[in-house]
Enzyme design. Structure first.
Site, PDB file in Angstrom:
ATOM      1  N   SER A 174       0.760  -1.143  -0.086  1.00 37.68           N
ATOM      2  CA  SER A 174       0.123  -0.097   0.033  1.00 37.68           C
ATOM      3  C   SER A 174       0.873   1.305   0.142  1.00 37.68           C
ATOM      4  O   SER A 174       1.869   1.215   0.642  1.00 37.68           O
ATOM      5  CB  SER A 174      -0.952   0.125   1.111  1.00 37.68           C
ATOM      6  OG  SER A 174      -1.519   1.271   1.211  1.00 37.68           O
TER       7      SER A 174
ATOM      8  N   TYR B 121      -2.017  -0.333   9.867  1.00 38.50           N
ATOM      9  CA  TYR B 121      -2.050  -0.624   8.577  1.00 38.50           C
ATOM     10  C   TYR B 121      -0.891  -0.117   8.054  1.00 38.50           C
ATOM     11  O   TYR B 121      -0.260  -0.875   7.452  1.00 38.50           O
ATOM     12  CB  TYR B 121      -3.190   0.093   7.768  1.00 38.50           C
ATOM     13  CG  TYR B 121      -3.348  -0.400   6.516  1.00 38.50           C
ATOM     14  CD1 TYR B 121      -3.899  -1.530   6.285  1.00 38.50           C
ATOM     15  CD2 TYR B 121      -3.254   0.460   5.595  1.00 38.50           C
ATOM     16  CE1 TYR B 121      -4.169  -1.881   5.056  1.00 38.50           C
ATOM     17  CE2 TYR B 121      -3.436   0.167   4.260  1.00 38.50           C
ATOM     18  CZ  TYR B 121      -3.963  -1.107   4.062  1.00 38.50           C
ATOM     19  OH  TYR B 121      -3.879  -1.434   2.583  1.00 38.50           O
TER      20      TYR B 121
END
Length: 267
Positions: free
Chosen positions: A129, A142
């Site tokens: 990501s 995250y």
């Protein structure tokens, strides 16, 4: 001979888009899901696999190899979102996120390496990501789990070089998928000192996903990577400013960059 591709988390979102794009181009694609019976109408077979369960990982990898005699490409796509003030996220949820986003992909890699080494070639693509390049407020866990996968890929590449097994990262920005629905959200507590900034940030994050890019952009980039004999270490796919934010982090003083992030998230 068609290449055999295994995609974790291949039943929906980015994984499904990648699988359909490759299947339409005559790749032999297998996807995975914890609940494959829900996806009987898939364009490609969906097998049972939970990245937090080594038994299902090893069983499914063995089944693909038994069916096809080889495994050319692994796309580590399965992942989970998590949001909240780090102080208020239960430890078990932090561990659970790392089990899915970091330890899970490592265990799938370990399961496919003996076959790829036996073949003398293979490609592993880890879906990370853009959030993994920076510590984002209320997405810190995250960011950390995806950032860890980015870094370990760099080490893995050097260790696998002698076996002609290639590995790369592809980091998406915000895409129009159902990831927000599957996130763990730390609850908005009325008595929390983080209530207002967390609420504002959560609304902004959900808006970004709802207006995100077409997942087919990821599918097209993965297709290019598979057909590149010498893939790069890192790829980024997303809106210009999302990708440019990584460049800004490299060139701006830390506190200036931090201020930009805080302004963006209105905190």
């Amino acid at each position: 001979m068609s290449k055999v591709v295994l995609i974790t988390g291949g039943s929906s979102g980015i994984g499904k888009s990648i699988g359909e794009y490759l299947a339409d181009r005559d790749y032999k694609v297998y996807g995975t899901s914890r609940n494959p019976d829900k996806y009987l109408d898939s364009k490609f077979p969906i097998l049972a696999l939970d990245v937090k369960d080594s038994l299902t990982i090893n069983s499914t990898v063995a089944k693909v190899i038994e069916n096809e005699g080889r495994l050319d490409v692994l796309i580590n796509n399965a992942g989970a979102g998590i949001t909240g003030p780090i102080e208020e996220i239960p430890e078990e949820e932090i561990k659970n996120n790392f089990e899915t986003n970091f330890f899970g992909p490592i265990n799938v890699i370990k399961a496919v390496l003996p076959q790829m080494r036996k073949q003398g070639d293979g490609l592993i693509i880890n879906v990370t990501s853009i959030a993994g390049y920076m510590g984002l407020p209320y997405r810190g866990v995250y960011s950390a789990s995806k950032g860890a996968l980015e870094l370990i890929t760099e080490a893995f590449r050097m260790e696998l070089k002698d076996f002609n097994i290639k590995m790369t990262n592809i980091a998406p920005g915000d895409f129009a998928t159902n990831i927000a629905a599957g996130r763990y959200h730390a609850p908005l507590l009325d008595d929390s000192p983080y209530k207002t900034p967390y609420s504002n940030t959560l609304d902004l994050m959900n808006t970004h996903v709802d207006s995100g890019s077409d997942p087919n952009l990821m599918a097209k980039e993965v297709y290019k990577i598979i057909n590149n004999p010498n893939p790069k270490i890192h790829y980024k796919v997303g809106e210009f400013m999302q990708k440019f934010s990584i460049v800004l982090k490299r060139i701006l003083p830390d506190k200036v960059y931090e201020k930009l992030l805080m302004n963006h998230y209105k905190i």
